[in-house]
Design an enzyme around this catalytic site. Structure first.
Site, PDB file in Angstrom:
ATOM      1  NE  ARG A   1      45.975  37.011  19.354  1.00  0.00           N
ATOM      2  CZ  ARG A   1      45.620  37.229  18.102  1.00  0.00           C
ATOM      3  NH1 ARG A   1      44.381  37.594  17.818  1.00  0.00           N
ATOM      4  NH2 ARG A   1      46.481  37.083  17.115  1.00  0.00           N
TER       5      ARG A   1
ATOM      6  CB  ILE B   1      50.210  39.699  16.526  1.00  0.00           C
ATOM      7  CG1 ILE B   1      49.770  38.939  17.786  1.00  0.00           C
ATOM      8  CG2 ILE B   1      49.009  40.220  15.770  1.00  0.00           C
ATOM      9  CD1 ILE B   1      48.983  39.791  18.790  1.00  0.00           C
ATOM     10  CB  SER B   2      51.720  34.057  16.349  1.00  0.00           C
ATOM     11  OG  SER B   2      53.028  34.116  15.854  1.00  0.00           O
ATOM     12  CB  SER B   3      46.834  32.400  14.844  1.00  0.00           C
ATOM     13  OG  SER B   3      47.323  31.129  15.190  1.00  0.00           O
ATOM     14  N   PRO B   4      46.359  33.041  17.985  1.00  0.00           N
ATOM     15  CG  PRO B   4      44.360  33.813  18.904  1.00  0.00           C
ATOM     16  CD  PRO B   4      45.082  33.678  17.612  1.00  0.00           C
TER      17      PRO B   4
END
Length: 212
Positions: free
Chosen positions: A35, A61-64
């Protein structure tokens, strides 16, 4: 991936799994995706936190955890090809590349797509195909797709995208419903589209056209 990074990504995958039960395939895909490569340089220290992060062009960027959930909701097992609408940083596409033979990802903002392609190259990911376009058109050249994933919120799904979905295929998208956004799963069965609302969410909206 060096040992330190591998330990961090494995820990991240486990943390996602503790918050939302993941299949082994999705968990492995999160653990095998660096990431750190996808976050802006000023946010490297936050790469393995559960937060969404800003990345320029008014995008995030979306959260994991969100990426893990969206991947899980796609039910990737046994599917071969996936179309992603909204490549963004490329992180979601990179995760999908571990579960699908072919990943086709579209981004309307040219600068973001150039950066994402550079990351895929550095990571030697060779099964992601990229296109700068309005993702709402889909990518008919390589249709049909077993799965289609929207990485941005839609008010409605264009019929041409359902046409590009294979019979028995699944489309997952955050849908605008009043003032809320709801992750919604559509399944194509012959000429019928079944719809299932899964959970509330918060994504950037799908926008029209291409931004140079």
């Amino acid at each position: 991936m060096d040992r330190i990074t591998a330990t961090k990504t494995a820990r991240l995958a486990q943390e996602c799994h503790q918050k939302f039960s993941l299949s082994e395939d999705v968990k492995k895909a999160i653990a095998n995706t660096n990431r750190e490569m996808f976050v802006p340089s000023g946010f490297k220290h936050s790469a393995y936190k559960m937060d969404a992060l800003p990345m320029g062009a008014a995008q995030w960027i979306s959260s994991p955890l969100t990426v893990a959930k969206m991947s899980e909701y796609l039910q990737p097992k046994g599917a071969d090809r996936v179309l992603e609408v909204g490549c963004g940083s490329g992180y979601q596409a990179a995760v999908l590349s571990h579960m699908f033979r072919g990943v086709f990802t579209i981004e309307r903002i040219e600068s973001l797509m150039i950066e994402a392609k550079s990351r895929f190259k550095k990571l030697s990911i060779n099964n992601i195909h990229t296109r700068t376009d309005d993702g709402q058109n889909g990518w008919s050249q390589y249709a049909p797709y077993d799965r289609i994933l929207f990485s941005a919120t839609a008010k409605e799904i264009p019929s041409k995208l359902f046409e590009q979905l294979s019979d028995g295929g699944i489309l997952v998208a955050p849908m605008q419903k009043g003032s809320k956004q709801i992750i919604t799963r559509f399944k194509k069965i012959g000429s019928r589209i079944d719809k299932e609302e899964l959970e509330d969410c918060d994504f950037v909206p799908v926008l029209d056209g291409v931004q140079k």
